[in-house]
Scaffold this motif. Structure first.
Motif: not given
Length: 312
Positions: A202-208, A230-242, A260-263
């Motif tokens: 988070r401090e580096l600008g890349y919260p994981t 993301v398998l549950d909760g309000p953000h449930k869905g599919n994402y890309h990341g590094a 994991t950093f989620i784009f």
């Protein structure tokens, strides 16, 4: 899908299935072909489709101090089997009592009397009972005597040879997730709850989103392009990341984990179950001369991961 964990207490609705027997670590294409064969038999006989597996994995029971080797946790395996339409998962405790059963007693006490299976499907290399003394011929003979059918599934071979959990582990250890995917039929995924970290990202600008990899086979350490569910909760869905898999050499001695950093994502995932699929190995871990150099490399990593994942 119903999960049954004690063969001594099985309800009538959970008896009579056609079930494939095995550890099903990874639920790879070879496993899936066995499940497909079992599904066809279950449909023909009008009975539930089942899987008989073991927890812990017998290898863990016999060598508890050996290095972690599992491709997936029991929870992830159950989730994958349910997606494949399995109706009964007989996840039997592998303990001293079960491991001491002779091949004949295993067939009688577990398959016939305990689970009341109508038909079983096993791989051509299946062995069972104390000391793995029982073989396919024994199983077929016991089935004829005890009233359950037996089908032997041939081992599946791909372009690079036999499809097996061992071959998949080798591919992952060498940083070849696409070769692992070709044998799995899906991206190799690491599942777990998001845990708290040091918040350096988070401090580096890349919260994981951080995840423990305890108990799982460790792929080659480094940075990957990843797919995140993301398998549950309000953000449930599919994402890309590094994601960075490793010990974070910039910050001292650390226990291996997955960060994991989620784009293009904003939100709190602490305690949320996620699944991270490894798509492409980008580079090994490295220790940089400065935080600025690390951030520049992370910028490059993420740009490359975006391009790779957009092309899928």
């Amino acid at each position: 899908m119903r999960i049954i964990r004690d063969y001594s207490f099985v309800t009538d609705q959970d008896r009579g299935a056609a079930a494939a027997i095995g550890n099903f670590d990874g639920v790879h294409l070879g496993h899936q072909s066995v499940i497909d064969l079992t599904r066809a038999i279950a449909k023909e006989k009008g009975v539930p489709l089942g899987i008989m597996s073991f927890e812990p994995h017998p290898r863990q029971f016999f060598a508890p101090k050996s290095s972690a080797f599992r491709l997936m946790s029991a929870e992830a395996r159950a989730h994958r089997l349910e997606k494949l339409g399995v109706e009964r998962l007989y996840e039997l405790p592998f303990n001293a009592t079960l491991s001491a059963l002779s091949p004949k007693d295993f067939a009688a006490k577990v398959i016939r009397d305990g689970l009341g299976l109508n038909h079983i499907v096993v791989g051509a290399d299946f062995c069972f009972g104390q000391g793995r003394k029982g073989d396919i011929e024994d199983l077929i003979r016991f089935g004829a005597d005890m009233g359950f059918g037996v089908t032997v599934a041939e081992l599946l071979h791909g372009d690079k040879g036999e499809v097996s959990s061992t071959a998949i582990r080798d591919a992952l250890a060498e940083g070849r997730p696409r070769d692992a995917q070709a044998m799995l039929g899906h991206w190799h995924r690491m599942d777990g709850e998001v845990i708290g970290g040091d918040q350096r990202g988070r401090e580096l600008g890349y919260p994981t989103a951080n995840m423990s990899i305890d108990g799982l086979h460790q792929p080659k350490m480094g940075v990957y392009a990843v797919l995140i569910d993301v398998l549950d909760g309000p953000h449930k869905g599919n994402y890309h990341g590094a994601a960075s898999l490793g010990v974070r050499p910039m910050f001292g001695e650390n226990k291996p984990n997955l960060e994991t950093f989620i784009f293009d994502f904003k939100g709190d995932l602490y305690g949320t179950p996620i699944s991270v699929g490894l798509v492409e190995y980008l580079r090994p871990e490295a220790k940089f001369d400065s935080l600025e150099a690390l951030i520049r490399q992370m910028d490059t990593d993420c740009a490359k991961a975006r391009d790779l994942l957009a092309a899928l």
